[in-house]
Design a protein around this motif. Structure first.
Motif, PDB file in Angstrom:
ATOM      1  N   LEU A   7      25.234  41.400  43.427  1.00 58.97           N
ATOM      2  CA  LEU A   7      25.685  40.332  43.040  1.00 58.97           C
ATOM      3  C   LEU A   7      24.910  40.006  41.856  1.00 58.97           C
ATOM      4  N   SER A   8      23.552  40.240  41.428  1.00 60.23           N
ATOM      5  CA  SER A   8      23.006  39.383  40.363  1.00 60.23           C
ATOM      6  C   SER A   8      23.828  39.557  38.822  1.00 60.23           C
ATOM      7  N   GLN A   9      24.297  41.122  38.558  1.00 61.21           N
ATOM      8  CA  GLN A   9      25.169  41.446  36.848  1.00 61.21           C
ATOM      9  C   GLN A   9      26.048  40.994  37.371  1.00 61.21           C
ATOM     10  N   PHE A  10      27.417  41.213  38.738  1.00 58.27           N
ATOM     11  CA  PHE A  10      28.266  40.072  38.802  1.00 58.27           C
ATOM     12  C   PHE A  10      28.647  38.364  38.680  1.00 58.27           C
ATOM     13  N   LEU A  11      27.545  38.186  39.094  1.00 59.61           N
ATOM     14  CA  LEU A  11      27.062  36.306  38.483  1.00 59.61           C
ATOM     15  C   LEU A  11      27.379  36.101  37.326  1.00 59.61           C
ATOM     16  N   LEU A  12      25.964  36.824  36.311  1.00 63.12           N
ATOM     17  CA  LEU A  12      24.986  36.815  34.817  1.00 63.12           C
ATOM     18  C   LEU A  12      26.574  37.085  34.281  1.00 63.12           C
ATOM     19  N   SER A  13      27.212  38.363  34.120  1.00 61.74           N
ATOM     20  CA  SER A  13      28.453  38.458  33.478  1.00 61.74           C
ATOM     21  C   SER A  13      29.240  38.083  33.942  1.00 61.74           C
ATOM     22  N   LEU A  14      29.848  37.078  34.885  1.00 59.25           N
ATOM     23  CA  LEU A  14      30.636  36.470  35.334  1.00 59.25           C
ATOM     24  C   LEU A  14      30.303  34.938  34.317  1.00 59.25           C
ATOM     25  N   THR A 348      56.392  50.992  39.366  1.00 50.34           N
ATOM     26  CA  THR A 348      55.319  51.760  39.328  1.00 50.34           C
ATOM     27  C   THR A 348      54.023  51.840  40.903  1.00 50.34           C
ATOM     28  N   GLY A 349      54.885  50.876  41.651  1.00 48.63           N
ATOM     29  CA  GLY A 349      53.629  50.100  42.068  1.00 48.63           C
ATOM     30  C   GLY A 349      52.637  49.455  42.222  1.00 48.63           C
ATOM     31  N   ALA A 350      52.534  49.850  40.799  1.00 48.53           N
ATOM     32  CA  ALA A 350      51.017  48.538  40.195  1.00 48.53           C
ATOM     33  C   ALA A 350      50.185  47.910  40.521  1.00 48.53           C
ATOM     34  N   TYR A 351      51.406  47.105  40.862  1.00 45.84           N
ATOM     35  CA  TYR A 351      51.116  45.763  41.369  1.00 45.84           C
ATOM     36  C   TYR A 351      50.023  45.584  42.937  1.00 45.84           C
ATOM     37  N   LYS A 352      50.586  46.736  43.535  1.00 47.51           N
ATOM     38  CA  LYS A 352      49.753  47.186  44.647  1.00 47.51           C
ATOM     39  C   LYS A 352      47.691  46.953  44.552  1.00 47.51           C
ATOM     40  N   GLY A 353      47.591  47.450  43.316  1.00 45.31           N
ATOM     41  CA  GLY A 353      46.208  47.375  43.211  1.00 45.31           C
ATOM     42  C   GLY A 353      45.271  46.774  42.776  1.00 45.31           C
ATOM     43  N   VAL A 354      46.977  45.397  41.787  1.00 47.96           N
ATOM     44  CA  VAL A 354      45.345  44.073  41.394  1.00 47.96           C
ATOM     45  C   VAL A 354      44.269  43.973  42.756  1.00 47.96           C
ATOM     46  N   GLY A 355      43.238  43.729  42.028  1.00 44.47           N
ATOM     47  CA  GLY A 355      42.409  43.202  42.840  1.00 44.47           C
ATOM     48  C   GLY A 355      41.954  41.946  42.715  1.00 44.47           C
ATOM     49  N   GLY A 356      41.538  41.256  42.938  1.00 44.31           N
ATOM     50  CA  GLY A 356      40.467  39.671  43.551  1.00 44.31           C
ATOM     51  C   GLY A 356      38.595  40.136  43.194  1.00 44.31           C
ATOM     52  N   PHE A 357      38.338  38.624  43.813  1.00 47.48           N
ATOM     53  CA  PHE A 357      36.336  39.112  42.898  1.00 47.48           C
ATOM     54  C   PHE A 357      36.019  39.851  43.697  1.00 47.48           C
ATOM     55  N   LYS A 358      36.388  40.835  45.047  1.00 51.93           N
ATOM     56  CA  LYS A 358      35.770  41.659  45.262  1.00 51.93           C
ATOM     57  C   LYS A 358      35.324  43.309  44.520  1.00 51.93           C
ATOM     58  N   ALA A 431      49.294  30.586  43.870  1.00 55.45           N
ATOM     59  CA  ALA A 431      49.503  32.740  44.449  1.00 55.45           C
ATOM     60  C   ALA A 431      48.827  33.868  44.064  1.00 55.45           C
ATOM     61  N   LEU A 432      48.995  34.080  42.498  1.00 56.12           N
ATOM     62  CA  LEU A 432      48.154  35.395  41.916  1.00 56.12           C
ATOM     63  C   LEU A 432      46.480  35.498  42.271  1.00 56.12           C
ATOM     64  N   VAL A 433      45.959  34.396  42.183  1.00 52.91           N
ATOM     65  CA  VAL A 433      44.862  34.444  43.174  1.00 52.91           C
ATOM     66  C   VAL A 433      44.962  35.225  45.060  1.00 52.91           C
ATOM     67  N   LEU A 434      45.550  34.647  45.447  1.00 48.80           N
ATOM     68  CA  LEU A 434      45.483  34.847  46.815  1.00 48.80           C
ATOM     69  C   LEU A 434      46.573  36.211  47.555  1.00 48.80           C
ATOM     70  N   PHE A 435      47.344  36.037  45.956  1.00 47.83           N
ATOM     71  CA  PHE A 435      47.926  37.967  45.901  1.00 47.83           C
ATOM     72  C   PHE A 435      46.279  39.014  45.794  1.00 47.83           C
ATOM     73  N   ALA A 436      45.730  38.247  44.681  1.00 50.39           N
ATOM     74  CA  ALA A 436      45.104  39.536  44.522  1.00 50.39           C
ATOM     75  C   ALA A 436      44.077  39.261  45.572  1.00 50.39           C
TER      76      ALA A 436
END
Length: 448
Positions: A7-14, A348-358, A431-436
């Motif tokens: 979490l510390s690395q994530f927040l510092l980087s972000l 390609t189906g690559a959109y299924k691998g799009v991720g969000g904050f997690k 919509a993109l954020v919700l999808f990811a």
């Protein structure tokens, strides 16, 4: 503790990326005497954790860690301050500035993102150098453990020569290139062969096991025998199996390939223990298990000590690090561009691998490593820069698109048009954020 480190690395980087991105807008705005009303890390919906007004600008930290923003007077942005826009333009407002100045202000954020990434890669080249295994030194081929990869034709022991006609020099670059590959040339038993990857290979990988496309073949190194297992007294931690069922073995996959045919049998084996070869008897259960935990990966330094692969070490002078760092930055930018192209191709189906904050959170390690931290931060900076350049209203790229239209045509879009475009862009962005992030949730559910 591991969660806190991630979490510390994530927040510092972000936080670093957001602040520097917004500074990219803030500095040219100030240089062009444009009023900046707010400068915020994270979003201050309803209230903020901290705020202080200095020289006409309110600096603060919001409570919602989904990004950050600068509010520039006279600019149609996510604040949708239509009341202010209804007033006559003022000299200090964004809308009163020449189009080229507005373009510089809008491009400032992504410019800083790209510059930051290249600076990090240059710094890493100078500070850490390079540690890698040459692909040409993987003389006995790769280890294929993913069933999806096996089905398309790659096998353990294949030597990968080229990916889409390009030679891959360093082994750690292979997986990223194979993920987007169309055609792979291999050598199997001394014969060259071309394997065509299906266009939906990425989709198949997401649906299958979460493992790399290929891995290094490694020795069968015992981590520990399972407690009260049939082989609890036969092997010890750090034993290395060098012979199994009368056959010399160099790699773990050679041991595992024999197990299915030895159900319920006890076979002779030889392990290397403290530099000596020790004969042992190993039992395979009726379910084709040896009940031995073996190393899934072995560090590069250990592989070198075991004599499995030579490790290449390269240190760079301060001057040399510039060329190396820029080359790495260009490679990452090109690689991410290829990933983005695949995402926007439904086949390609690559959109299924799009991720969000997690998904971003998960790539940070559970142990603090500055080298890993800076490497991830550089990649995220490139991703942030590219994503912000997409021609979507509400993103920097959307503003740039309309400004280029104005510069080329000499006609400025009306404020009403820009307001409507901002609404459409904001809806698309949400919509993109919700999808990811929905993908993150879906993957978390199906993995249980």
């Amino acid at each position: 503790m591991e969660l806190l480190i991630k979490l510390s690395q994530f927040l510092l980087s972000l936080s670093l990326l957001i602040v520097l991105h917004e500074l990219g807008h803030f500095i040219p705005a100030k240089l062009f005497k444009t009023r900046v009303e707010k400068f915020y890390l994270f979003f201050d919906v309803k209230y903020s954790l901290f705020k202080k007004k200095i020289g006409g600008t309110e600096y603060g930290i919001g409570w919602l860690p989904l990004g950050g923003y600068v509010k520039i007077s006279g600019m149609i942005d996510e604040s949708m301050d239509t009341e202010a826009m209804a007033q006559p333009p003022q000299p200090w407002e964004f809308r009163s500035k020449p189009a080229w100045q507005r373009l510089v202000i809008m491009l400032g954020g992504v410019t800083v993102n790209f510059i930051l990434a290249f600076i990090i890669y240059i710094g890493m080249a100078w500070g850490y150098g390079d540690l890698y295994i040459n692909n040409s030194d993987v003389k006995d081929g790769v280890w294929v453990t993913n069933p999806v990869v096996e089905k398309i034709g790659l096998k353990t022991g294949d030597k990968i020569l080229t990916v889409d006609g390009e030679e891959v020099k360093q082994f750690h670059d292979l997986n990223a290139k194979l993920f987007l590959a169309s055609e792979v040339e291999i050598e199997r038993d001394g014969v060259r062969k071309t394997i065509d990857f299906p266009i939906n290979f990425i989709d198949k990988m997401f649906q299958g096991e979460r493992s790399p496309v290929v891995e290094l073949r490694i020795p069968f190194v015992v981590v520990n025998p399972e407690e009260n297992s049939v082989n609890a007294n036969a092997v010890r931690a750090r034993d290395i199996v060098v012979s199994f069922n009368g056959h010399p073995v160099k790699y773990a996959d050679e041991v595992l390939a024999q197990v299915d045919n030895l159900k319920g049998k006890t076979v002779p084996a030889i392990v290397k223990r403290d530099g000596k070869e020790v004969p042992v008897q190993l039992t395979v259960t009726d379910s084709a298990k040896m009940q031995i935990v073996y190393a899934g990966r072995v560090g590069a330094t250990n592989l070198e000590k075991l004599g499995t692969y030579p490790i290449q070490r390269q240190q760079y002078s301060f001057g040399e690090s510039f060329g190396v760092g820029i080359e790495k930055g260009v490679d990452q930018l090109s690689s991410y561009g290829g990933q983005l192209k695949a995402i926007f191709n439904p086949n390609t189906g690559a959109y299924k691998g799009v991720g969000g904050f997690k998904a971003i959170f998960d790539i940070f390690p559970e142990e603090w490593s500055w080298q890993t931290f800076w490497s991830i931060t550089a990649l995220l900076s490139i991703m942030l820069g590219v994503m912000n350049l997409l021609p979507i209203p509400a993103l920097d790229g959307g503003h740039v698109m309309f400004l280029l239209y104005e510069i080329i045509s000499g006609k400025k879009p009306s404020d009403k048009f820009l307001e409507n475009a901002q609404v459409v862009g904001f809806v698309l962005l949400i919509a993109l954020v919700l999808f990811a992030n929905g993908n993150d949730i879906y993957r978390a559910i199906i993995s249980k």
